[in-house]
Design a protein around this motif. Structure first.
Motif, PDB file in Angstrom:
ATOM      1  N   ARG A 171       0.819  -1.217   0.000  1.00 57.72           N
ATOM      2  CA  ARG A 171       0.000   0.000   0.000  1.00 57.72           C
ATOM      3  C   ARG A 171       0.852   1.267   0.000  1.00 57.72           C
ATOM      4  O   ARG A 171       0.328   2.362   0.144  1.00 57.72           O
ATOM      5  N   HIS A 172       2.169   1.082  -0.152  1.00 58.49           N
ATOM      6  CA  HIS A 172       3.113   2.207  -0.173  1.00 58.49           C
ATOM      7  C   HIS A 172       3.019   3.038   1.100  1.00 58.49           C
ATOM      8  O   HIS A 172       3.035   4.273   1.069  1.00 58.49           O
ATOM      9  N   VAL A 173       2.916   2.339   2.243  1.00 54.72           N
ATOM     10  CA  VAL A 173       2.876   2.973   3.553  1.00 54.72           C
ATOM     11  C   VAL A 173       4.162   2.625   4.292  1.00 54.72           C
ATOM     12  O   VAL A 173       4.588   1.461   4.312  1.00 54.72           O
ATOM     13  N   GLU A 174       4.780   3.616   4.893  1.00 53.38           N
ATOM     14  CA  GLU A 174       6.055   3.408   5.597  1.00 53.38           C
ATOM     15  C   GLU A 174       5.859   2.659   6.909  1.00 53.38           C
ATOM     16  O   GLU A 174       4.974   2.995   7.701  1.00 53.38           O
ATOM     17  N   CYS A 175       6.685   1.656   7.135  1.00 54.42           N
ATOM     18  CA  CYS A 175       6.764   1.014   8.448  1.00 54.42           C
ATOM     19  C   CYS A 175       7.851   1.735   9.236  1.00 54.42           C
ATOM     20  O   CYS A 175       9.031   1.655   8.902  1.00 54.42           O
ATOM     21  N   ALA A 176       7.447   2.451  10.268  1.00 57.48           N
ATOM     22  CA  ALA A 176       8.413   3.228  11.048  1.00 57.48           C
ATOM     23  C   ALA A 176       9.353   2.337  11.831  1.00 57.48           C
ATOM     24  O   ALA A 176      10.498   2.708  12.108  1.00 57.48           O
ATOM     25  N   GLY A 177       8.879   1.154  12.196  1.00 57.75           N
ATOM     26  CA  GLY A 177       9.675   0.236  12.995  1.00 57.75           C
ATOM     27  C   GLY A 177       8.758  -0.665  13.795  1.00 57.75           C
ATOM     28  O   GLY A 177       7.528  -0.577  13.687  1.00 57.75           O
ATOM     29  N   VAL A 178       9.369  -1.534  14.582  1.00 52.52           N
ATOM     30  CA  VAL A 178       8.586  -2.458  15.404  1.00 52.52           C
ATOM     31  C   VAL A 178       8.976  -2.295  16.866  1.00 52.52           C
ATOM     32  O   VAL A 178      10.125  -1.977  17.196  1.00 52.52           O
ATOM     33  N   VAL A 179       8.000  -2.497  17.727  1.00 57.99           N
ATOM     34  CA  VAL A 179       8.205  -2.485  19.174  1.00 57.99           C
ATOM     35  C   VAL A 179       7.632  -3.770  19.735  1.00 57.99           C
ATOM     36  O   VAL A 179       6.502  -4.161  19.388  1.00 57.99           O
ATOM     37  N   ILE A 180       8.389  -4.446  20.568  1.00 60.82           N
ATOM     38  CA  ILE A 180       7.872  -5.629  21.257  1.00 60.82           C
ATOM     39  C   ILE A 180       6.981  -5.134  22.388  1.00 60.82           C
ATOM     40  O   ILE A 180       7.437  -4.433  23.289  1.00 60.82           O
ATOM     41  N   GLY A 181       5.712  -5.504  22.344  1.00 64.46           N
ATOM     42  CA  GLY A 181       4.743  -4.941  23.262  1.00 64.46           C
ATOM     43  C   GLY A 181       4.756  -5.508  24.665  1.00 64.46           C
ATOM     44  O   GLY A 181       4.234  -4.880  25.591  1.00 64.46           O
ATOM     45  N   SER A 182       5.344  -6.691  24.844  1.00 61.84           N
ATOM     46  CA  SER A 182       5.395  -7.293  26.174  1.00 61.84           C
ATOM     47  C   SER A 182       6.606  -8.226  26.236  1.00 61.84           C
ATOM     48  O   SER A 182       6.530  -9.389  25.844  1.00 61.84           O
ATOM     49  N   TRP A 183       7.711  -7.678  26.720  1.00 66.95           N
ATOM     50  CA  TRP A 183       8.950  -8.455  26.794  1.00 66.95           C
ATOM     51  C   TRP A 183       8.973  -9.228  28.112  1.00 66.95           C
ATOM     52  O   TRP A 183       8.876  -8.634  29.185  1.00 66.95           O
ATOM     53  N   PRO A 184       9.113 -10.570  28.068  1.00 67.24           N
ATOM     54  CA  PRO A 184       9.035 -11.371  29.292  1.00 67.24           C
ATOM     55  C   PRO A 184      10.235 -11.166  30.214  1.00 67.24           C
ATOM     56  O   PRO A 184      11.343 -10.862  29.762  1.00 67.24           O
TER      57      PRO A 184
END
Length: 243
Positions: free
Chosen positions: A160-173
């Motif tokens: 869709r030509h949308v930028e992925c700014a990055g990823v964040v792990i939402g719950s790190w054990p």
């Protein structure tokens, strides 16, 4: 105007807590922040929703909610079953732009994953991000299976030509296993985007004061924090070796 769309690779993986952490850091920098929840599902009329939880944790932020549907379902399904009009991507984009006129940052938190249907035409959060020209921050799980859904989400954004700014792990054990440790190195490749943070499990249960004081240690400089992916990965590996 800075608009960031926050999505996830599924439900209950930490989107709201991640949104709160980003909002808290922006507010600490003196930026005015608005949080937009286009469609809140599974919450009664008098109950606090996700936007209210962001405000509780992050502090002084403006919140907005376009629609609320009582059943915990995809927005389009929940709207149809409630006999209420759905919220389409155009309405989401217009609301975000309106908030952006008075705020330095607008965070748009989706419901569920990126391609969950919002309206009868199949509109999604990705479509809203495309209309806004806004980057999408993807909140992911830490463990086994996350690489596949992360790659699929990133592929949908690229299509869709949308930028992925990055990823964040939402719950790190607190005690990560082999899969979690390996995923620290593999997630950037799956997403073709940087790993920008790891929120510790249970962070949402902290007091607001402790949450705001700690948020900078969970998120990378691009999101206003001081978290370093390489250092975190190395430290996690070293801790595993001492067990």
């Amino acid at each position: 105007m800075t608009v960031v769309v926050v999505t996830g690779t599924g439900t209950e993986i930490g989107k709201t807590v991640t949104t709160a952490a980003v909002a808290a850091l922006a507010a600490r920098q003196g930026r005015s922040v608005a949080v937009l929840k286009p469609a809140q599902t599974g919450v009664g009329a008098a109950e606090p929703g996700d936007a209210a939880e962001v405000a509780r944790l992050a502090g002084q932020v403006t919140t907005a909610e376009l629609a609320r549907f009582p059943e915990p379902l995809a927005p389009e399904t929940a709207a149809r079953r409630a006999g209420l009009p759905p919220v389409g991507p155009k309405a989401v984009a217009e609301a975000a732009k309106k908030l952006g006129a008075d705020h330095d940052m607008v965070l748009v938190e989706g419901a569920g994953g990126l391609l969950v249907r919002f309206d009868d035409d199949g509109g999604t959060l990705a479509d809203a991000a495309r209309l806004l020209g806004a980057p999408v921050l993807v909140v992911v799980q830490a463990g086994l299976g996350t690489l596949n859904v992360t790659a699929l989400t990133a592929e949908a954004l690229r299509a869709r030509h949308v930028e992925c700014a990055g990823v964040v792990i939402g719950s790190w054990p607190a005690a990560p296993g082999l899969a979690e440790r390996c995923n620290l190195a593999d997630l950037p490749a799956a997403a073709d985007a940087p790993l920008l943070g790891a929120i510790p499990e249970g962070a949402g249960a902290l007091s607001p004061a402790d949450f705001r004081a700690s948020a900078g240690s969970w998120l990378a400089p691009r999101l206003g924090g001081a978290w370093d992916a390489a250092a975190f990965t190395a430290r996690t590996a070293a801790e595993a070796g001492t067990r």
